[in-house]
Design an enzyme around this catalytic site. Structure first.
Site, PDB file in Angstrom:
ATOM      1  N   HIS A 119       0.844  -1.208   0.000  1.00  0.00           N
ATOM      2  CA  HIS A 119       0.000   0.000   0.000  1.00  0.00           C
ATOM      3  C   HIS A 119       0.873   1.251   0.000  1.00  0.00           C
ATOM      4  O   HIS A 119       2.064   1.188   0.319  1.00  0.00           O
ATOM      5  CB  HIS A 119      -0.914   0.031   1.220  1.00  0.00           C
ATOM      6  CG  HIS A 119      -2.104  -0.879   1.101  1.00  0.00           C
ATOM      7  ND1 HIS A 119      -2.031  -2.217   1.381  1.00  0.00           N
ATOM      8  CD2 HIS A 119      -3.379  -0.632   0.706  1.00  0.00           C
ATOM      9  CE1 HIS A 119      -3.225  -2.767   1.174  1.00  0.00           C
ATOM     10  NE2 HIS A 119      -4.066  -1.831   0.757  1.00  0.00           N
ATOM     11  N   LYS A 139      -0.461   4.745   4.640  1.00  0.00           N
ATOM     12  CA  LYS A 139      -1.326   3.775   5.354  1.00  0.00           C
ATOM     13  C   LYS A 139      -0.790   3.523   6.759  1.00  0.00           C
ATOM     14  O   LYS A 139       0.409   3.345   6.948  1.00  0.00           O
ATOM     15  CB  LYS A 139      -1.412   2.463   4.569  1.00  0.00           C
ATOM     16  CG  LYS A 139      -2.377   1.483   5.193  1.00  0.00           C
ATOM     17  CD  LYS A 139      -2.783   0.379   4.235  1.00  0.00           C
ATOM     18  CE  LYS A 139      -3.737  -0.609   4.892  1.00  0.00           C
ATOM     19  NZ  LYS A 139      -5.006   0.018   5.284  1.00  0.00           N
TER      20      LYS A 139
HETATM   21  P1  NAD Z   1      -7.442   9.278   5.065  1.00  0.00           P
HETATM   22  O1  NAD Z   1      -6.554   9.517   6.245  1.00  0.00           O
HETATM   23  O2  NAD Z   1      -7.109   9.916   3.775  1.00  0.00           O
HETATM   24  O3  NAD Z   1      -8.958   9.692   5.422  1.00  0.00           O
HETATM   25  C1  NAD Z   1      -9.567   9.494   6.669  1.00  0.00           C
HETATM   26  C2  NAD Z   1     -10.369  10.760   6.960  1.00  0.00           C
HETATM   27  O4  NAD Z   1     -11.194  10.536   8.112  1.00  0.00           O
HETATM   28  C3  NAD Z   1      -9.450  11.980   7.266  1.00  0.00           C
HETATM   29  O5  NAD Z   1      -9.787  13.047   6.414  1.00  0.00           O
HETATM   30  C4  NAD Z   1      -9.758  12.282   8.725  1.00  0.00           C
HETATM   31  O6  NAD Z   1      -9.642  13.648   9.041  1.00  0.00           O
HETATM   32  C5  NAD Z   1     -11.200  11.765   8.828  1.00  0.00           C
HETATM   33  N1  NAD Z   1     -11.642  11.583  10.221  1.00  0.00           N
HETATM   34  C6  NAD Z   1     -10.928  11.119  11.265  1.00  0.00           C
HETATM   35  N2  NAD Z   1     -11.671  11.176  12.377  1.00  0.00           N
HETATM   36  C7  NAD Z   1     -12.888  11.682  12.029  1.00  0.00           C
HETATM   37  C8  NAD Z   1     -14.078  12.000  12.740  1.00  0.00           C
HETATM   38  N3  NAD Z   1     -14.174  11.790  14.047  1.00  0.00           N
HETATM   39  N4  NAD Z   1     -15.131  12.500  12.042  1.00  0.00           N
HETATM   40  C9  NAD Z   1     -15.056  12.711  10.721  1.00  0.00           C
HETATM   41  N5  NAD Z   1     -13.924  12.468   9.995  1.00  0.00           N
HETATM   42  C10 NAD Z   1     -12.869  11.949  10.647  1.00  0.00           C
HETATM   43  O7  NAD Z   1      -7.510   7.684   4.909  1.00  0.00           O
HETATM   44  P2  NAD Z   1      -8.089   6.851   3.675  1.00  0.00           P
HETATM   45  O8  NAD Z   1      -6.969   6.379   2.818  1.00  0.00           O
HETATM   46  O9  NAD Z   1      -9.238   7.569   3.082  1.00  0.00           O
HETATM   47  O10 NAD Z   1      -8.611   5.561   4.454  1.00  0.00           O
HETATM   48  C11 NAD Z   1      -9.581   5.652   5.475  1.00  0.00           C
HETATM   49  C12 NAD Z   1      -9.879   4.254   6.028  1.00  0.00           C
HETATM   50  O11 NAD Z   1     -10.506   3.462   5.006  1.00  0.00           O
HETATM   51  C13 NAD Z   1      -8.631   3.465   6.466  1.00  0.00           C
HETATM   52  O12 NAD Z   1      -8.942   2.712   7.609  1.00  0.00           O
HETATM   53  C14 NAD Z   1      -8.356   2.565   5.272  1.00  0.00           C
HETATM   54  O13 NAD Z   1      -7.635   1.407   5.600  1.00  0.00           O
HETATM   55  C15 NAD Z   1      -9.771   2.252   4.851  1.00  0.00           C
HETATM   56  N6  NAD Z   1      -9.953   1.811   3.459  1.00  0.00           N
HETATM   57  C16 NAD Z   1     -10.855   0.816   3.256  1.00  0.00           C
HETATM   58  C17 NAD Z   1     -11.147   0.384   1.976  1.00  0.00           C
HETATM   59  C18 NAD Z   1     -12.204  -0.671   1.784  1.00  0.00           C
HETATM   60  O14 NAD Z   1     -12.538  -1.007   0.634  1.00  0.00           O
HETATM   61  N7  NAD Z   1     -12.772  -1.201   2.886  1.00  0.00           N
HETATM   62  C19 NAD Z   1     -10.502   0.974   0.878  1.00  0.00           C
HETATM   63  C20 NAD Z   1      -9.585   2.000   1.110  1.00  0.00           C
HETATM   64  C21 NAD Z   1      -9.339   2.424   2.405  1.00  0.00           C
END
Ligand code: NAD
Length: 279
Positions: free
Chosen positions: A163, A167
């Site tokens: 990744h 991450k």
């Molecule tokens: P990222 O850090 O870019 O985004 C996460 C966002 O959540 C940030 O903007 C952060 O400020 C926000 N956040 C944190 N606490 C919050 C709160 N209390 N209220 C509202 N917003 C809040 O990360 P990302 O790459 O977008 O990934 C996010 C999550 O999704 C990770 O856990 C990642 O592993 C997961 N993910 C899952 C899949 C899937 O298909 N299941 C795919 C990609 C990423």
């Protein structure tokens, strides 16, 4: 779109709107017929607060400013998409239960207590939780389960993932999901059989172990490979994600599926209809 169509569209909320996935989710909601963006939130202090949610993804404004009030997002939505961070997701699960709003959870790296909060909320509302919302990975999980059921322990199972450099959790939730699928196929408990990283004099491989290796670098969206290695032959089942749209499209599909469904904790395999058990 007519006013009546607008009224009957499924109201979807996005929490974590300013994140990598949050933006992809907003874009997917805006691009999908029969759903509409109802509200969007971010954590206190995030630079996207107050900005128009559609403008965040380069679309014409829709008069939905990103708010720090997650409760408002849940009140305004029939389904909320949550790809944020583990502590936030546990909180969102409680809000989902309180407001009777369905939840689609993509956040990975939850601890046992946070997972318990999701389970508890799923007694009140329908929740779809998956470590990966792509069709291809979910099919890979089904194939891995099948392969692990067919191949005995003379085939060593190793799971390699890569990744992007930002991450924070490892191994990835998807790698663990693939590991759970392999363990199910073998009829063993993943926690007992997982080997999560070797360093130094690690000794010879434990028979039946399911090994994990996590690589981090660049802007890789998500590569996964499950290797079944025996003497003289190797079977590999792999998946490469080329962009975040495949996850966000899957999440919107899950939202449409979850809407109006009985309370419960569902997987993407349930949504896609090609699984016997949870991912
Ligand atoms: P990222 O850090 O870019 O985004 C996460 C966002 O959540 C940030 O903007 C952060 O400020 C926000 N956040 C944190 N606490 C919050 C709160 N209390 N209220 C509202 N917003 C809040 O990360 P990302 O790459 O977008 O990934 C996010 C999550 O999704 C990770 O856990 C990642 O592993 C997961 N993910 C899952 C899949 C899937 O298909 N299941 C795919 C990609 C990423």
């Amino acid at each position: 779109m007519t006013e009546i169509e607008q009224m009957t569209d499924l109201a979807i909320g996005v929490v974590g709107a300013g994140g990598r996935m949050g933006r992809a989710l907003i874009a997917a909601v805006l691009a999908t017929g029969s759903v509409r963006l109802a509200a969007a939130s971010e954590r206190e202090g995030h630079p996207s607060l107050g900005q128009d949610a559609a403008s965040l993804v380069g679309e014409a404004p829709i008069n939905i400013p990103v708010t720090a009030d997650a409760g408002r997002v849940f009140e305004a939505s029939s389904v909320v998409l949550d790809f944020t961070a583990p502590a936030a997701t546990a909180l969102h699960a409680r809000l989902a239960a309180e407001t009777g709003t369905c939840l689609v959870v993509g956040t990975t790296g939850l601890d046992a207590g946070q997972q318990k909060a999701i389970k508890a909320a799923s007694e009140k509302v329908a929740i779809v939780q998956a470590p990966n919302f792509s069709v291809g990975v979910n099919l890979a999980m089904a194939l891995v389960e099948r392969a692990a059921a067919s191949l005995d322990e003379s085939f060593d199972i190793e799971i390699v993932e890569m990744h992007h450099r930002h991450k924070v959790d490892a191994p990835s939730g998807t790698a663990l999901g693939l590991g759970r699928a392999a363990a199910r196929g073998r009829g063993v408990d993943l926690d007992a059989m997982a080997d999560r990283g070797r360093d130094g004099l690690a000794g010879p491989r434990r028979r039946g172990a399911i090994g994990f290796a996590a690589l981090r670098g660049g802007d890789v969206v998500g590569d996964h490979r499950v290797i079944f290695a025996a003497d003289g032959e190797r079977l590999e089942i792999g998946h490469i994600a080329g962009g975040r749209e495949l996850f966000s499209r899957g999440a919107v599909r899950a939202a449409l599926w979850a809407s109006g469904r009985e309370p419960g904790l569902y997987s993407m395999q349930d949504v896609l209809g090609f699984s016997r058990s949870e991912a």
